[in-house]
Design a protein around this motif. Structure first.
Motif, PDB file in Angstrom:
ATOM      1  N   GLY A 136      33.168  39.257  36.512  1.00  0.00           N
ATOM      2  CA  GLY A 136      34.332  38.833  37.270  1.00  0.00           C
ATOM      3  C   GLY A 136      34.431  39.444  38.644  1.00  0.00           C
ATOM      4  N   PHE A 137      35.277  38.818  39.441  1.00  0.00           N
ATOM      5  CA  PHE A 137      35.599  39.292  40.782  1.00  0.00           C
ATOM      6  C   PHE A 137      37.115  39.275  40.919  1.00  0.00           C
ATOM      7  N   ARG A 138      37.672  40.361  41.414  1.00  0.00           N
ATOM      8  CA  ARG A 138      39.102  40.393  41.667  1.00  0.00           C
ATOM      9  C   ARG A 138      39.359  41.118  42.981  1.00  0.00           C
ATOM     10  N   GLY A 139      40.426  40.733  43.632  1.00  0.00           N
ATOM     11  CA  GLY A 139      40.718  41.328  44.922  1.00  0.00           C
ATOM     12  C   GLY A 139      42.195  41.287  45.224  1.00  0.00           C
ATOM     13  N   THR A 140      42.620  42.191  46.094  1.00  0.00           N
ATOM     14  CA  THR A 140      44.015  42.296  46.504  1.00  0.00           C
ATOM     15  C   THR A 140      44.093  42.538  47.998  1.00  0.00           C
ATOM     16  N   GLU A 141      45.033  41.877  48.634  1.00  0.00           N
ATOM     17  CA  GLU A 141      45.289  42.103  50.051  1.00  0.00           C
ATOM     18  C   GLU A 141      46.737  42.537  50.230  1.00  0.00           C
ATOM     19  N   ASP A 142      46.934  43.658  50.904  1.00  0.00           N
ATOM     20  CA  ASP A 142      48.275  44.154  51.208  1.00  0.00           C
ATOM     21  C   ASP A 142      48.816  43.376  52.394  1.00  0.00           C
ATOM     22  N   LEU A 143      49.877  42.610  52.161  1.00  0.00           N
ATOM     23  CA  LEU A 143      50.459  41.783  53.218  1.00  0.00           C
ATOM     24  C   LEU A 143      51.559  42.501  53.979  1.00  0.00           C
ATOM     25  N   GLY A 144      51.896  43.710  53.546  1.00  0.00           N
ATOM     26  CA  GLY A 144      52.969  44.447  54.199  1.00  0.00           C
ATOM     27  C   GLY A 144      54.315  44.073  53.621  1.00  0.00           C
TER      28      GLY A 144
END
Length: 460
Positions: free
Chosen positions: A141-149
């Motif tokens: 698997g691949f998982r990711g997170t982006e902090d949008l503020g």
């Protein structure tokens, strides 16, 4: 550019293309900060000396670019993960001749007797194999997170099943899970293919986590009954994590069938109007050693638009666990009902369709022993049809299962395991621990199923 002893060091940003003159190979590409995934690299190589008057200014620019890259990497990251699980597994499923020479009619009355009938005893089907997912589902698997503020975050999760025993299944589909979500102080909104709320109770409160021959009978029977482990095309909502131990989720899955107007244009084909729709929810409380949750799900498993019928499987379950330290106890109650709703034209709709029920329960325990964990569970299910009459009805099908296992952790990511299990069927039930299907006909009736897993599990 930074120059020292005719060895030039150049920073190349991945966001901008910079025109440079590189010397003939060889040259070496060096990751600036592989651990934090910085978006830039240094190139080291022989270079003809070139004088620059603004050495300090260019060094400042390079350091600023590095700082920007570091900030960007802190805001967004992607993780590769997976499990590879392989086991030597064996299955043996036995059927028995339960006839005694007596022939019964539809009402259950004996109508004939053959005194010369020779009972044929029992027959067995068996198989030994190198299997995958005996202790945990093999996956990549691949998982990711982006902090949008502002407390917001966007994330994705793509998880594919893997058959590492023969390599026949890999990253061809992300059928285990494929979601994208937006989360914040309000909770999380998740879109895509995901686990159903009722399945979470089946797996969380099972000492064997619904894997291998130890999988509890509630999950085995519910899956065959029509209660899915995963649902596609779903919109889900999860409560925020800071609610003092309370947690919950709601999920709706679109059937994505074509709607015709007027309805008379609908093709006369089964399961083309509503099949695939899912609605469910799960709410629970977890605090310290206690975890308890209730879940409900309704899955549309069949329809016939012209006859005006819609068949659903409605499932409710309640599970709990309590960790006493030396021992952890598990329990679950479950009830599923297959029901056909009838509407449409009164003159063409069919007669009432009897509903089928599946009741089940589970008791389990885990005991930590040094670097290992002992696991055990006992589960049972019973089928019932609503049109049973008080006279001459056949006995309800039922089955029970005992599973024992041990997991020995070699490290935090690698473990050896062993599991044995046995299912006993009664009154025509035909549940197995896995492997080939029973021999079942007018002579032989399914009786027992036994199996084992001996394997290794590695997570990364």
């Amino acid at each position: 550019m930074l120059q020292r002893n005719k060895q030039s060091i150049y920073f190349i940003s991945l966001r901008k293309r910079m025109r440079t003159q590189l010397s003939p190979p060889p040259f070496q590409l060096v990751d600036l900060a592989p651990s934090c995934k910085a978006r830039g690299f240094f190139l080291f190589g022989p270079w003809l000396a070139r004088r620059h008057s603004s050495f300090r200014a260019k060094r400042a620019v390079a350091l600023a670019a590095l700082a920007v890259a570091g900030v960007a990497s802190a805001q967004s990251h992607v993780t590769l993960f997976g499990i590879v699980d392989a086991s030597i597994s064996s299955y043996s499923n036995s059927s028995r001749d339960l006839n005694n020479g007596v022939t019964y009619n539809a009402l259950g009355f004996p109508v004939a007797y053959n005194p010369f009938y020779a009972n044929q005893g029992s027959v067995k089907v068996s198989r030994r194999e190198l299997a995958s997912s005996g202790s945990a589902g093999s996956r990549l698997g691949f998982r990711g997170t982006e902090d949008l503020g502002g407390g917001l975050a966007a994330s994705f999760w793509l998880e594919a099943p893997v058959r590492n025993d023969d390599g026949s299944e890999g990253v061809a589909t992300f059928s285990r899970r494929s979601t994208v979500s937006l989360s914040g102080g309000f909770g999380e909104v998740r879109l895509g293919r995901d686990y159903t709320p009722t399945f979470w109770n089946n797996t969380v409160f099972d000492p064997f986590a619904t894997n291998g021959v130890g999988t509890n009978l509630i999950q085995t029977a519910s899956s065959a009954f029509g209660s899915p482990a995963r649902a596609s095309n779903t919109v889900g909502y999860f409560l925020p994590a800071d609610l003092g131990g309370f947690y919950g989720q709601l999920q709706y899955g679109f059937h994505e069938k074509t709607k015709y107007s007027p309805g008379s244009l609908t093709p006369d084909v089964a399961n083309n109007s509503r099949t695939g729709r899912y609605v469910g929810g799960r709410f629970g409380y977890a605090n310290g050693p206690l975890d308890v949750a209730a879940a409900y799900g309704s899955s549309t498993v069949g329809d016939d638009y012209r006859d005006g019928t819609t068949t659903k499987v409605n499932t409710f379950n309640l599970g709990a666990s309590y960790d006493f330290g030396p021992v952890k106890l598990f329990g679950e109650l479950s009830r599923a009902r297959e029901k056909t709703d009838i509407d449409g034209n009164f003159f063409v709709r069919p007669a009432a369709v009897a509903s089928n029920k599946l009741n089940g329960w589970l008791l389990g325990v885990t005991v930590p022993v040094g670097a290992g964990l002992i696991r055990a569970s006992y589960s049972a299910v019973k089928y019932k049809t609503d049109n049973d009459t008080p006279f001459f009805n056949e006995p309800n099908r039922k089955a029970n299962k005992l599973a024992l296992g041990y997991v020995h952790n070699l490290s935090k990511r690698t473990a050896l395991y062993a599991t044995i299990a046995r299912v006993s069927n009664k009154n025509g039930a035909a549940l197995t621990v896995g492997g080939p299907v029973f021999i079942s006909n007018d002579v032989f009736t399914p009786k027992t199923s036994t199996g084992y897993d001996f394997g290794i599990r590695h997570a990364f």
